[in-house]
Design a protein around this motif. Structure first.
Motif, PDB file in Angstrom:
ATOM      1  N   ASN A 197       0.816  -1.214   0.000  1.00 44.44           N
ATOM      2  CA  ASN A 197       0.000   0.000   0.000  1.00 44.44           C
ATOM      3  C   ASN A 197       0.850   1.264   0.000  1.00 44.44           C
ATOM      4  N   ILE A 198       1.988   1.229   0.684  1.00 44.89           N
ATOM      5  CA  ILE A 198       2.929   2.368   0.607  1.00 44.89           C
ATOM      6  C   ILE A 198       3.401   2.504  -0.842  1.00 44.89           C
ATOM      7  N   GLU A 199       3.758   1.367  -1.449  1.00 43.91           N
ATOM      8  CA  GLU A 199       4.256   1.409  -2.837  1.00 43.91           C
ATOM      9  C   GLU A 199       3.215   2.047  -3.758  1.00 43.91           C
ATOM     10  N   ARG A 200       1.965   1.635  -3.614  1.00 41.72           N
ATOM     11  CA  ARG A 200       0.886   2.144  -4.468  1.00 41.72           C
ATOM     12  C   ARG A 200       0.726   3.657  -4.289  1.00 41.72           C
ATOM     13  N   LEU A 201       0.697   4.081  -3.029  1.00 41.27           N
ATOM     14  CA  LEU A 201       0.500   5.502  -2.739  1.00 41.27           C
ATOM     15  C   LEU A 201       1.699   6.344  -3.191  1.00 41.27           C
ATOM     16  N   ALA A 202       2.891   5.756  -3.046  1.00 39.40           N
ATOM     17  CA  ALA A 202       4.116   6.493  -3.396  1.00 39.40           C
ATOM     18  C   ALA A 202       4.130   6.877  -4.876  1.00 39.40           C
ATOM     19  N   ARG A 203       3.454   6.079  -5.701  1.00 44.34           N
ATOM     20  CA  ARG A 203       3.412   6.381  -7.144  1.00 44.34           C
ATOM     21  C   ARG A 203       2.713   7.698  -7.416  1.00 44.34           C
ATOM     22  N   GLU A 204       1.830   8.114  -6.493  1.00 45.48           N
ATOM     23  CA  GLU A 204       1.089   9.375  -6.672  1.00 45.48           C
ATOM     24  C   GLU A 204       1.789  10.555  -6.008  1.00 45.48           C
ATOM     25  N   GLY A 205       2.894  10.297  -5.330  1.00 51.03           N
ATOM     26  CA  GLY A 205       3.558  11.377  -4.586  1.00 51.03           C
ATOM     27  C   GLY A 205       4.957  11.644  -5.080  1.00 51.03           C
ATOM     28  N   GLN A 206       5.601  12.598  -4.398  1.00 46.24           N
ATOM     29  CA  GLN A 206       6.966  12.968  -4.785  1.00 46.24           C
ATOM     30  C   GLN A 206       7.882  12.943  -3.563  1.00 46.24           C
ATOM     31  N   ASN A 207       9.145  12.748  -3.851  1.00 41.14           N
ATOM     32  CA  ASN A 207      10.146  12.700  -2.790  1.00 41.14           C
ATOM     33  C   ASN A 207      10.537  14.136  -2.413  1.00 41.14           C
ATOM     34  N   VAL A 208       9.675  14.799  -1.653  1.00 40.27           N
ATOM     35  CA  VAL A 208       9.924  16.215  -1.342  1.00 40.27           C
ATOM     36  C   VAL A 208      10.053  16.475   0.162  1.00 40.27           C
ATOM     37  N   ILE A 209       9.804  15.461   0.986  1.00 38.20           N
ATOM     38  CA  ILE A 209       9.895  15.689   2.437  1.00 38.20           C
ATOM     39  C   ILE A 209      11.292  15.302   2.907  1.00 38.20           C
ATOM     40  N   LYS A 210      11.890  16.225   3.638  1.00 35.69           N
ATOM     41  CA  LYS A 210      13.267  16.007   4.076  1.00 35.69           C
ATOM     42  C   LYS A 210      13.285  14.984   5.207  1.00 35.69           C
ATOM     43  N   LEU A 211      13.952  13.898   4.963  1.00 33.83           N
ATOM     44  CA  LEU A 211      14.068  12.851   5.995  1.00 33.83           C
ATOM     45  C   LEU A 211      15.550  12.589   6.226  1.00 33.83           C
ATOM     46  N   PRO A 212      15.898  12.037   7.391  1.00 38.55           N
ATOM     47  CA  PRO A 212      17.326  11.828   7.658  1.00 38.55           C
ATOM     48  C   PRO A 212      17.955  10.894   6.632  1.00 38.55           C
ATOM     49  N   GLN A 213      19.140  11.254   6.175  1.00 41.13           N
ATOM     50  CA  GLN A 213      19.890  10.390   5.254  1.00 41.13           C
ATOM     51  C   GLN A 213      20.633   9.393   6.124  1.00 41.13           C
ATOM     52  N   MET A 214      20.068   8.200   6.224  1.00 41.34           N
ATOM     53  CA  MET A 214      20.541   7.288   7.268  1.00 41.34           C
ATOM     54  C   MET A 214      21.994   6.838   7.105  1.00 41.34           C
ATOM     55  N   LEU A 215      22.556   6.996   5.937  1.00 40.95           N
ATOM     56  CA  LEU A 215      23.919   6.484   5.758  1.00 40.95           C
ATOM     57  C   LEU A 215      24.985   7.531   6.080  1.00 40.95           C
ATOM     58  N   LYS A 216      24.567   8.780   6.230  1.00 45.05           N
ATOM     59  CA  LYS A 216      25.546   9.843   6.503  1.00 45.05           C
ATOM     60  C   LYS A 216      25.954   9.843   7.972  1.00 45.05           C
ATOM     61  N   GLY A 217      27.264   9.890   8.229  1.00 44.07           N
ATOM     62  CA  GLY A 217      27.750   9.951   9.603  1.00 44.07           C
ATOM     63  C   GLY A 217      27.372   8.739  10.420  1.00 44.07           C
ATOM     64  N   TYR A 218      27.121   7.655   9.737  1.00 41.75           N
ATOM     65  CA  TYR A 218      26.609   6.471  10.389  1.00 41.75           C
ATOM     66  C   TYR A 218      27.748   5.640  10.972  1.00 41.75           C
ATOM     67  N   SER A 219      27.579   5.184  12.214  1.00 42.67           N
ATOM     68  CA  SER A 219      28.728   4.590  12.901  1.00 42.67           C
ATOM     69  C   SER A 219      28.705   3.055  12.932  1.00 42.67           C
ATOM     70  N   GLY A 220      27.766   2.437  12.258  1.00 41.65           N
ATOM     71  CA  GLY A 220      27.688   0.963  12.288  1.00 41.65           C
ATOM     72  C   GLY A 220      28.774   0.332  11.425  1.00 41.65           C
ATOM     73  N   GLY A 221      28.660  -0.981  11.208  1.00 39.32           N
ATOM     74  CA  GLY A 221      29.613  -1.695  10.360  1.00 39.32           C
ATOM     75  C   GLY A 221      29.474  -1.227   8.917  1.00 39.32           C
ATOM     76  N   LYS A 222      30.443  -1.621   8.104  1.00 36.37           N
ATOM     77  CA  LYS A 222      30.544  -1.080   6.749  1.00 36.37           C
ATOM     78  C   LYS A 222      29.258  -1.195   5.916  1.00 36.37           C
ATOM     79  N   TYR A 223      28.648  -2.358   5.953  1.00 36.46           N
ATOM     80  CA  TYR A 223      27.458  -2.544   5.118  1.00 36.46           C
ATOM     81  C   TYR A 223      26.188  -2.640   5.956  1.00 36.46           C
ATOM     82  N   ASP A 224      26.262  -2.134   7.182  1.00 36.39           N
ATOM     83  CA  ASP A 224      25.084  -2.178   8.048  1.00 36.39           C
ATOM     84  C   ASP A 224      24.062  -1.119   7.642  1.00 36.39           C
TER      85      ASP A 224
END
Ligand code: KG4
Ligand code: ZN
Length: 350
Positions: A197-224
């Motif tokens: 249902n998220i996938e279906r709804l996402a088709r009608e929307g745009q990526n315009v809301i600023k959300l945290p970029q989870m990979l930036k400054g991330y301290s976990g293991g390399k591919y975590d």
């Protein structure tokens, strides 16, 4: 001689025909697969619409629906393969992980079939089953390869070094990606199942809301990976807008969340392939059915010279064929259970 004594004498056949039985969640699935690769029949009876009334899987209803459906699914599978139980060489069943009552229906049913036909009973890990779905898609696929496992309970980048050896290169440190899809769907008041249902709804929307970029400054293991921060940011955004009396553009929330959630999966997977000796990536688990992931990963694979094995959507989500495919690998090793086999709600991925 008792069944438990007989299993020691069971022979391992060439090109076995294996019935795979899956009942860990809300799909009652029975499939017949030859030689771990060729699907002869594949039946799925889903109780999802029953659960949708309650906003999520109700374990009690799942168990009851499995009990009602399992015989029909089995009969349908045999009819469509034009076979009888005599043609089946072994019964593979999901022993865990999953909902206890739901698993018990499949395990008890498989035990009854194995006992009455005097054939081997092969216990299968649900997650290993998801990974084995790749062998049904690419009939020539052989390890080594990397699997991107993205399901409701697991998110990991795993090296499949041989048919039995899985080596985690990275995994989520908190929520699974499918779980994040389901929680975001809930906060957007979308019906169960959340992911599609998220996938279906996402088709009608745009990526315009600023959300945290989870990979930036991330301290976990390399591919975590990590999904709890992203999930919380979406929940806070929705609640914050509601408190301010602003209308929430749900389609934009869905698109922004999906872009971030899937983007991180793809970035990590491509990094893992580029920095290791692996050249093939297989996709496994329910989130693999996501069209945005499929498109973006196909694009990333062709740009980076990666061979991609992308099971059909039906074989990303729960099905019996994947249990038969993994059952085949376990059968070849003679990993047969006796009648004391029990379901396991928790079954660590080994
Ligand atoms: O692998 P799966 O069928 O069950 C296990 O967890 O083993 O995965 C179910 C998960 C759920 O979280 C569901 O929301 C998600 O896969 N899912 C999707 C899609 N289809 C299923 N997530 C995003 N987009 C989809 N199209
Ligand atoms: Zn599953």
């Amino acid at each position: 001689m008792s069944y438990n004594d007989k299993i020691k004498g069971f022979s391992i056949k060439e090109n076995p025909i294996i019935m795979g039985i899956e009942s860990s969640c809300d799909e009652t699935a029975v499939s017949i697969v030859r030689n771990g690769r060729e699907i002869l029949a594949d039946e799925i009876i889903s109780s999802a619409t029953e659960h949708a009334k309650f906003g999520g899987v109700v374990p009690e209803i799942a168990s009851r629906m499995h009990t009602e459906a399992i015989l029909a699914a089995t009969k349908n599978a045999l009819t469509s393969a034009e076979m009888t139980l005599d043609d089946i060489d072994a019964f593979a069943v999901t022993e865990g992980a999953g909902l206890m009552g739901a698993l018990l229906v499949g395990v008890s049913f498989a035990k009854a079939l194995a006992f009455s036909t005097e054939k081997p009973l092969v216990p299968v890990s649900h997650i290993r089953g998801h990974i084995a779905a790749a062998y049904l898609t690419d009939k020539t696929l052989k390890p080594p390869f990397i699997t991107l496992l993205a399901s409701g309970g697991h998110t990991a980048i795993l090296a499949v070094d041989d048919e039995y050896t899985l080596r985690p290169l990275g995994s989520t440190l908190d929520d699974a990606v499918g779980e994040a899809f389901d929680k975001v769907a809930r906060v957007l008041k979308l019906p169960y199942p959340g992911g599609p249902n998220i996938e279906r709804l996402a088709r009608e929307g745009q990526n315009v809301i600023k959300l945290p970029q989870m990979l930036k400054g991330y301290s976990g293991g390399k591919y975590d990976l990590s999904y709890s921060g992203l999930k919380t940011a979406v929940i806070n955004y929705v609640h914050g807008e509601e408190q301010k009396g602003n209308a929430v553009n749900k389609a934009d929330v869905a698109a922004s969340f999906q872009t971030a959630a899937i983007g991180a999966l793809i970035t990590r997977t491509v990094e893992a392939v580029k920095e290791t000796e692996y050249t093939t990536v297989a996709v496994s688990g329910g989130v693999g059915a996501n069209g945005y992931l499929r498109d973006k990963l196909s694009q990333a694979a062709s740009e980076n010279g990666i061979k991609l094995v992308l099971p059909e959507k039906r074989y990303c989500t729960d099905n019996g064929a994947m249990i038969a495919a993994e059952g085949y690998l376990q059968y070849k090793k003679g990993n047969f259970a006796d009648l004391s086999l029990n379901a396991k709600a928790v079954l660590p991925l080994k």
